[in-house]
Design a protein around this motif. Structure first.
Motif, mmCIF file in Angstrom:
data_model
loop_
_atom_site.group_PDB
_atom_site.id
_atom_site.type_symbol
_atom_site.label_atom_id
_atom_site.label_comp_id
_atom_site.label_asym_id
_atom_site.label_seq_id
_atom_site.Cartn_x
_atom_site.Cartn_y
_atom_site.Cartn_z
ATOM 1 N N THR A 36 -11.982 -36.414 -36.293
ATOM 2 C CA THR A 36 -12.697 -35.579 -35.331
ATOM 3 C C THR A 36 -12.810 -36.322 -34.010
ATOM 4 O O THR A 36 -12.819 -37.561 -33.994
ATOM 5 C CB THR A 36 -14.093 -35.209 -35.841
ATOM 6 O OG1 THR A 36 -14.768 -34.413 -34.864
ATOM 7 C CG2 THR A 36 -14.941 -36.452 -36.109
ATOM 8 N N THR A 58 -22.337 -29.002 -32.426
ATOM 9 C CA THR A 58 -21.458 -28.731 -33.561
ATOM 10 C C THR A 58 -21.163 -29.977 -34.373
ATOM 11 O O THR A 58 -21.129 -29.939 -35.605
ATOM 12 C CB THR A 58 -20.152 -28.094 -33.068
ATOM 13 O OG1 THR A 58 -20.464 -26.924 -32.322
ATOM 14 C CG2 THR A 58 -19.252 -27.713 -34.222
ATOM 15 N N ASN A 62 -22.118 -30.467 -38.288
ATOM 16 C CA ASN A 62 -21.070 -30.628 -39.289
ATOM 17 C C ASN A 62 -21.342 -31.792 -40.231
ATOM 18 O O ASN A 62 -20.785 -31.850 -41.325
ATOM 19 C CB ASN A 62 -19.706 -30.791 -38.603
ATOM 20 C CG ASN A 62 -19.151 -29.462 -38.144
ATOM 21 O OD1 ASN A 62 -19.561 -28.411 -38.639
ATOM 22 N ND2 ASN A 62 -18.232 -29.488 -37.196
ATOM 23 N N ARG A 257 -11.568 -30.996 -35.190
ATOM 24 C CA ARG A 257 -12.095 -30.856 -33.842
ATOM 25 C C ARG A 257 -11.870 -32.131 -33.052
ATOM 26 O O ARG A 257 -12.308 -33.182 -33.458
ATOM 27 C CB ARG A 257 -13.600 -30.587 -33.893
ATOM 28 C CG ARG A 257 -13.966 -29.191 -34.362
ATOM 29 C CD ARG A 257 -15.458 -29.080 -34.539
ATOM 30 N NE ARG A 257 -16.223 -29.825 -33.593
ATOM 31 C CZ ARG A 257 -16.575 -29.371 -32.384
ATOM 32 N NH1 ARG A 257 -16.202 -28.171 -32.011
ATOM 33 N NH2 ARG A 257 -17.296 -30.123 -31.591
ATOM 34 N N SER A 258 -11.179 -32.031 -31.910
ATOM 35 C CA SER A 258 -10.467 -30.873 -31.389
ATOM 36 C C SER A 258 -9.070 -31.322 -30.973
ATOM 37 O O SER A 258 -8.912 -32.384 -30.389
ATOM 38 C CB SER A 258 -11.161 -30.305 -30.159
ATOM 39 O OG SER A 258 -12.471 -29.855 -30.418
ATOM 40 N N GLY A 282 -11.626 -18.381 -34.167
ATOM 41 C CA GLY A 282 -12.575 -19.171 -33.396
ATOM 42 C C GLY A 282 -13.349 -18.318 -32.411
ATOM 43 O O GLY A 282 -12.837 -17.321 -31.906
ATOM 44 N N GLU A 284 -15.377 -19.937 -29.814
ATOM 45 C CA GLU A 284 -15.870 -20.854 -28.790
ATOM 46 C C GLU A 284 -15.799 -20.215 -27.408
ATOM 47 O O GLU A 284 -14.833 -19.524 -27.086
ATOM 48 C CB GLU A 284 -15.024 -22.127 -28.800
ATOM 49 C CG GLU A 284 -15.320 -23.074 -27.656
ATOM 50 C CD GLU A 284 -14.290 -24.181 -27.515
ATOM 51 O OE1 GLU A 284 -14.517 -25.098 -26.707
ATOM 52 O OE2 GLU A 284 -13.253 -24.122 -28.213
ATOM 53 N N PHE A 428 -20.463 -22.955 -29.356
ATOM 54 C CA PHE A 428 -19.938 -22.512 -30.640
ATOM 55 C C PHE A 428 -21.084 -21.796 -31.323
ATOM 56 O O PHE A 428 -22.177 -22.344 -31.435
ATOM 57 C CB PHE A 428 -19.478 -23.700 -31.480
ATOM 58 C CG PHE A 428 -18.367 -24.495 -30.868
ATOM 59 C CD1 PHE A 428 -18.655 -25.502 -29.949
ATOM 60 C CD2 PHE A 428 -17.044 -24.246 -31.184
ATOM 61 C CE1 PHE A 428 -17.638 -26.247 -29.372
ATOM 62 C CE2 PHE A 428 -16.025 -24.986 -30.621
ATOM 63 C CZ PHE A 428 -16.314 -25.990 -29.703
ATOM 64 N N GLN A 499 -8.892 -21.682 -32.191
ATOM 65 C CA GLN A 499 -9.109 -22.886 -32.987
ATOM 66 C C GLN A 499 -7.867 -23.227 -33.799
ATOM 67 O O GLN A 499 -7.211 -22.342 -34.353
ATOM 68 C CB GLN A 499 -10.262 -22.662 -33.986
ATOM 69 C CG GLN A 499 -11.607 -23.034 -33.466
ATOM 70 C CD GLN A 499 -12.652 -23.068 -34.561
ATOM 71 O OE1 GLN A 499 -13.518 -23.920 -34.522
ATOM 72 N NE2 GLN A 499 -12.594 -22.173 -35.520
ATOM 73 N N LEU A 514 -12.493 -24.764 -41.516
ATOM 74 C CA LEU A 514 -13.149 -24.593 -40.225
ATOM 75 C C LEU A 514 -13.364 -23.098 -40.042
ATOM 76 O O LEU A 514 -12.416 -22.327 -39.989
ATOM 77 C CB LEU A 514 -12.267 -25.144 -39.099
ATOM 78 C CG LEU A 514 -12.954 -25.557 -37.795
ATOM 79 C CD1 LEU A 514 -13.904 -26.725 -38.016
ATOM 80 C CD2 LEU A 514 -11.920 -25.929 -36.744
ATOM 81 N N THR A 516 -15.403 -19.557 -38.147
ATOM 82 C CA THR A 516 -15.450 -19.036 -36.773
ATOM 83 C C THR A 516 -16.483 -19.739 -35.907
ATOM 84 O O THR A 516 -16.349 -19.778 -34.688
ATOM 85 C CB THR A 516 -15.757 -17.528 -36.778
ATOM 86 O OG1 THR A 516 -16.995 -17.294 -37.455
ATOM 87 C CG2 THR A 516 -14.655 -16.743 -37.449
ATOM 88 N N SER A 518 -16.991 -22.874 -35.990
ATOM 89 C CA SER A 518 -16.534 -24.262 -35.942
ATOM 90 C C SER A 518 -17.298 -25.152 -36.919
ATOM 91 O O SER A 518 -17.412 -26.354 -36.723
ATOM 92 C CB SER A 518 -16.632 -24.829 -34.516
ATOM 93 O OG SER A 518 -15.414 -25.354 -34.094
#
Length: 530
Positions: A36, A58, A62, A257-258, A282, A284, A428, A499, A514, A516, A518
């Motif tokens: 990440t 986010t 996570n 990400r990302s 996604g 975002e 997000f 995404q 992952l 929607t 994120s």
């Protein structure tokens, strides 16, 4: 957190391929490593980045989703929340003001301590009592009281009807905590997290920065989630380039990400042996925010002039290509309530219209503004994006614009403090409902900590929208809200993104990992062929 001019398929349509996903074999114990570009730093200004009462980005969420359990969660493929730590949940009145949950039997924290309704009550009341300046508590602000019924029953009495409340209970802010590990009136500093979620976690640090998170299957876990592995490591990288090199050298199994726009283009057009790239739905969005008390943008005409000058299409084509689309609303095109109020209000970019707005308001030009952005939170293209916006503003001869970049740990603190007149942020969604593209920006105690207040939106329209269990019926209310936003311009939507994840081809479950919002769902990953 998204908007576009080209209409995307409905969210349900986007998610349909995920429902026919490949099988995910059990991981025999060999750890899966995920990369990440999210950074995890505990600073003097933000010493508790992973406390559910504070965390509201986010990356932090996570971490929490793997370790802290919530009463509800979003099921695989999306849709309405379903019980997770709860056995059952639902509104017990027609007015959507009383929400009742019953816990699963035998729930324990990872250390073996029983999870009870009192822990749920404690956790929710703790968030509201601490009320951190990060805006997290706003998600639960409509709770009036929390009542326990025995050891396994809990009832949330709301101040006003809220059809979105089940979604809010599925976010980490509503995570269930133990009073033995989390003080009632103080944030828990550092990176330690304890909960009843699907994994336990160990973290490695380098000074104030977390450099490695290791998630191990929690044998005491009881809930709605099925784990397809025993161990997953999350490894932060300084940028997408370093993360991509790690994937190519087989140091990691997946980068989430990302990804950079260049990586997406290269992996799509010129596939690499052993690596597959997957587009996942996604939602975002990116936008400019304004401190409406700052002298340079306090006059509404200045913000309206910027809305008249910024060319979203040129910006997206130059920086993001096919991985993004222009956005003319706070509500994305695939979410109920989407409209194009900024296009309706300002049309195509027009410096002449912008000049008239400024002249009629008596604003002297060029207006001096600094565009602030974060250098390490949203990807490598952010710097290029802000240089492009600066050039557009300067080319109009109405603005004298400069650009200033800062690390996220410093940027977010300064933005909340009101140091920036103009700043760039991404969003997000906490949950895929139009409410979550409006309330975090315009409601009381909002995420932006903005001085902008529109009482009609805050006190009438947002509460009215939440009374409607049929979210389609709420669309006219959101149209009113969006029209007001376009006229007052407290925020300026820029674009909506797509995404992508890239992974070694022996990893399965990637298309689920992952969602929607994120959210990184590490339990979906497994080794072996489909």
């Amino acid at each position: 957190m998204n908007r576009k001019t080209l209409v995307l398929p409905a969210v349900a349509g986007l998610l349909a391929p995920l429902l026919a996903a490949c099988g995910a074999g059990e991981d025999g114990g060999a750890g899966i490593v995920v990369g990440t570009t999210d950074q995890f730093i505990a600073t003097e200004d933000a010493p508790a980045p992973l406390d559910p009462a504070y965390a509201y980005d986010t990356g932090a969420w996570n971490i929490l989703r793997q370790t802290v359990q919530t009463l509800m969660h979003t099921p695989r493929g999306g849709g309405e929340p379903v019980p997770e730590a709860a056995e059952s949940c639902g509104f017990s009145d027609k007015a959507s003001e009383s929400y009742r949950c019953k816990l699963r039997s035998g729930l324990t924290f990872a250390d073996g301590t029983p999870v009870t309704a009192e822990d749920v009550k404690y956790s929710i009341e703790r968030v509201l009592k601490i009320k951190s300046d990060n805006g997290t508590a706003a998600l639960l602000a409509n709770i009036d009281t929390v009542e326990t019924q025995g050891t396994d029953g809990v009832v949330f009495h709301l101040k006003s009807p809220d059809a979105t409340f089940p979604h809010k209970l599925s976010t980490p802010v509503a995570g269930i905590l133990s009073k033995d590990k989390y003080a009632a009136d103080k944030l828990r500093d550092g990176f330690d997290v304890d909960g009843s979620g699907p994994y336990t976690m160990k973290v490695e640090r380098d000074g104030e920065k977390a450099t490695r998170f290791v998630f191990t299957k929690n044998p005491a876990y009881k809930g709605d989630i099925t784990l397809r592995n025993d161990k997953v490591e999350l490894r932060p990288y300084a940028d997408a380039g370093a993360m991509g090199a790690a994937l190519e050298s087989d140091d990691i199994d997946m980068m989430a990400r990302s990804l950079s726009q260049k990586q997406i283009k290269d992996l799509t057009e010129t596939p690499k042996d052993g690596i597959e790239i997957t587009e996942v739905p996604g939602l975002e969005i990116r936008y400019l925010g304004f401190n409406t008390n700052a002298p340079s943008v306090q006059e509404k005409a200045v913000r309206q002039a910027m809305a008249s000058v910024v060319d979203r299409g040129a910006l997206v084509n130059l920086v993001y290509g096919p991985t993004a689309e222009p956005l003319y609303s706070l509500i994305p095109s695939s979410i109920t309530g989407h409209a194009t109020p900024f296009f309706d209000e300002y049309g195509e970019p027009d410096a002449g219209r912008a000049a008239k707005l400024l002249k009629d308001a008596g604003v002297k030009t060029p207006v001096k503004v600094t565009l602030n952005y974060t250098t390490d939170h949203y990807g490598a293209e952010t710097a290029q994006e802000f240089e492009a916006i600066k050039k557009q503003l300067v080319a109009s001869e109405l603005f004298d614009a400069t650009v200033q970049g800062s690390e996220w740990s410093k940027f977010r603190t300064a933005q909340k403090r009101g140091d920036y007149a103009v700043y760039g942020l991404g969003w997000f969604p906490d949950y895929p409902d139009p409410d979550n593209y409006v309330a975090p920006f315009l409601d009381s105690d909002n995420f932006l900590n903005t001085p902008y207040v529109n009482k009609v939106v805050r006190d009438q329209l947002i509460p009215r929208s939440r009374r409607l269990a049929d979210r389609t019926a709420a669309a006219p209310v959101y149209a009113q809200i969006q029209k007001i936003v376009a006229q007052d311009v407290p925020v300026l939507p820029l674009w909506q993104g797509k995404q992508y994840v890239a992974a070694r081809d022996d990893l399965n479950g990637v298309e689920y990992a992952l969602n929607t919002s994120s959210d990184l769902l590490l339990w979906e990953l497994g080794r072996g062929t489909a």
